[in-house]
Design a protein around this motif. Structure first.
Motif, short mmCIF file in Angstrom:
data_model
loop_
_atom_site.label_atom_id
_atom_site.label_comp_id
_atom_site.label_asym_id
_atom_site.label_seq_id
_atom_site.Cartn_x
_atom_site.Cartn_y
_atom_site.Cartn_z
N SER A 86 2.18 -8.05 -17.12
CA SER A 86 2.17 -9.29 -17.97
C SER A 86 2.14 -8.98 -19.48
O SER A 86 1.06 -8.65 -20.12
CB SER A 86 0.92 -9.98 -17.66
OG SER A 86 1.08 -11.43 -18.66
N ALA A 103 13.58 -20.41 -12.66
CA ALA A 103 12.55 -20.42 -13.92
C ALA A 103 12.99 -21.24 -14.95
O ALA A 103 12.42 -21.72 -15.60
CB ALA A 103 12.64 -18.87 -14.21
N GLN A 106 10.11 -15.64 -9.53
CA GLN A 106 9.83 -15.58 -11.07
C GLN A 106 9.11 -16.58 -11.39
O GLN A 106 8.55 -16.71 -12.71
CB GLN A 106 11.40 -15.29 -11.38
CG GLN A 106 11.24 -15.09 -13.21
CD GLN A 106 12.55 -14.72 -13.79
OE1 GLN A 106 12.57 -13.61 -14.54
NE2 GLN A 106 13.59 -15.54 -13.25
N THR A 107 9.32 -17.82 -10.76
CA THR A 107 8.70 -18.93 -11.57
C THR A 107 7.39 -19.03 -11.73
O THR A 107 6.55 -19.60 -12.65
CB THR A 107 8.93 -20.50 -10.70
OG1 THR A 107 8.69 -20.18 -9.59
CG2 THR A 107 10.42 -20.47 -10.67
N ALA A 163 5.68 -16.67 -12.79
CA ALA A 163 5.19 -15.92 -13.87
C ALA A 163 5.11 -16.75 -15.35
O ALA A 163 4.88 -16.44 -16.30
CB ALA A 163 6.28 -14.74 -14.38
N SER A 211 2.82 -12.12 -14.89
CA SER A 211 3.75 -11.17 -15.13
C SER A 211 5.13 -11.39 -14.72
O SER A 211 5.33 -11.53 -13.28
CB SER A 211 3.21 -9.87 -14.50
OG SER A 211 4.38 -8.69 -14.87
N ARG A 212 5.91 -11.47 -15.56
CA ARG A 212 7.69 -11.63 -14.97
C ARG A 212 8.26 -10.72 -14.12
O ARG A 212 8.65 -10.83 -13.00
CB ARG A 212 8.42 -12.15 -16.05
CG ARG A 212 9.92 -12.56 -15.66
CD ARG A 212 10.83 -12.36 -16.95
NE ARG A 212 11.11 -10.98 -16.98
CZ ARG A 212 11.50 -9.84 -16.26
NH1 ARG A 212 12.42 -10.38 -15.28
NH2 ARG A 212 11.56 -8.57 -16.71
N THR A 271 8.79 -10.59 -9.88
CA THR A 271 10.12 -10.50 -9.52
C THR A 271 10.13 -9.13 -8.58
O THR A 271 10.74 -9.12 -7.78
CB THR A 271 11.26 -10.35 -10.53
OG1 THR A 271 10.88 -9.39 -11.69
CG2 THR A 271 11.42 -11.65 -11.23
N SER A 329 14.92 -6.83 -11.66
CA SER A 329 13.89 -7.38 -12.73
C SER A 329 14.37 -7.03 -13.78
O SER A 329 14.31 -8.02 -14.62
CB SER A 329 12.42 -6.71 -12.31
OG SER A 329 11.55 -7.25 -13.43
N ALA A 388 15.84 -10.10 -16.38
CA ALA A 388 15.06 -10.34 -17.82
C ALA A 388 16.13 -10.73 -18.84
O ALA A 388 15.67 -11.58 -19.64
CB ALA A 388 14.38 -9.08 -18.09
N THR A 390 16.75 -14.49 -18.68
CA THR A 390 15.43 -15.39 -18.56
C THR A 390 15.01 -15.32 -19.99
O THR A 390 14.38 -16.31 -20.42
CB THR A 390 14.59 -14.79 -17.45
OG1 THR A 390 15.14 -14.97 -16.19
CG2 THR A 390 13.32 -15.54 -17.56
#
Length: 273
Positions: free
Chosen positions: A22, A96, A158-159, A161, A167-168, A172, A190, A194, A197
């Motif tokens: 995170s 997300a 992922q949501t 996070a 932590s995204r 993921t 991931s 990123a 996102t």
């Protein structure tokens, strides 16, 4: 002092953005601690700074995977593999995006505190330990073999996070492992996920705080941006090498230990978070 804080926070962002520990949680905790040690803090411009330095980490991913991104851009109309890859990233990104728009203000108002982050770090650590102790379900060993259904499931993971401290990257990667991806493919997915996102989240936050962007803050932003880019680039390369031969248990114990430390300092009054 402001430049020292900018440098430290930039390094923290780059080191933690792509690890399952995170980055948002670390920026909240480390930023709060630096405010107490070095002074300052509380200014709205500090919040904008923490948003802008994420662009440095995003740029590091784009640079590291520049060859693949260029290949996708050139072949998206003519090559089914590149078209499917781009489509899967978009599908994984959508959950997300929708959840972020719906719950952005609530999350920023009520969940951005060191203590909520500490709780999420600890719970997330135990979740990683649980997943890592399950029998492996590796069905997908190359990112081009990823199905749209699995991409969407990873997007749903992922949501989680959106809650600071989850932590995204952790959501993921571990979500990918649960849904049958090898650690290497889950980590690579991931990284690619990123890009849209973090770009969308950063653009949204910057737009909302556009009145706070002033020219006198550019030097500080530049220090944090460069520090985030360099540390993120090193982290990406190191993590890909690490997951080829290791699991994520070490990150789980780090999350638990760090979260317990924050709660201990709060309960004993050593630090007023």
């Amino acid at each position: 002092m402001p430049f020292i804080k900018a440098l430290i926070l930039g390094i923290v962002e780059g080191l933690t953005e792509f690890l399952p520990i995170s980055s948002t949680g670390h920026l909240i905790i480390v930023g709060d601690l630096l405010d107490q040690v070095l002074g300052g803090g509380g200014a709205e411009q500090d919040k904008v700074f923490k948003i802008v330095i994420q662009l440095g980490a995003i740029l590091a991913v784009c640079w590291f995977y520049r060859a693949r991104l260029i290949r996708v851009a050139r072949g998206i109309r003519t090559r089914p593999t590149e078209r499917r890859f781009a489509f899967n990233i978009i599908i994984a990104f959508l959950p997300a995006m929708v959840a972020g728009v719906l719950f952005h203000d609530v999350i920023k108002t009520y969940l951005f505190s060191p203590l909520t982050v500490a709780g999420a770090l600890i719970i997330g650590g135990f979740v990683i330990l649980y997943i890592e102790h399950q029998p492996p379900r590796r069905r997908v060993r190359h990112i081009d073999d990823l199905s749209t259904a699995i991409a969407f499931k990873v997007g749903l993971a992922q949501t989680l996070a959106l809650f600071p401290g989850v932590s995204r990257a952790g959501a993921t990667i571990m979500g990918g492992v649960v849904f049958g991806l090898s650690r290497q493919v889950a980590t690579e997915l991931s990284f690619f996920l990123a890009i849209p996102t973090m770009l969308a989240a950063t653009a949204y936050d910057v737009f909302q705080a556009r009145d706070l962007l002033t020219s006198d803050a550019i030097p500080l932003f530049a220090v944090g941006f460069i520090a985030a880019f360099i540390s993120a680039a090193l982290t990406i390369k190191t993590l890909l090498h690490y997951v080829a031969n290791h699991d994520f248990v070490i990150f789980a114990w780090y999350r638990i230990g760090f979260g317990v430390l924050v709660l201990f300092t709060a309960l004993t009054g050593l630090i007023t978070w």
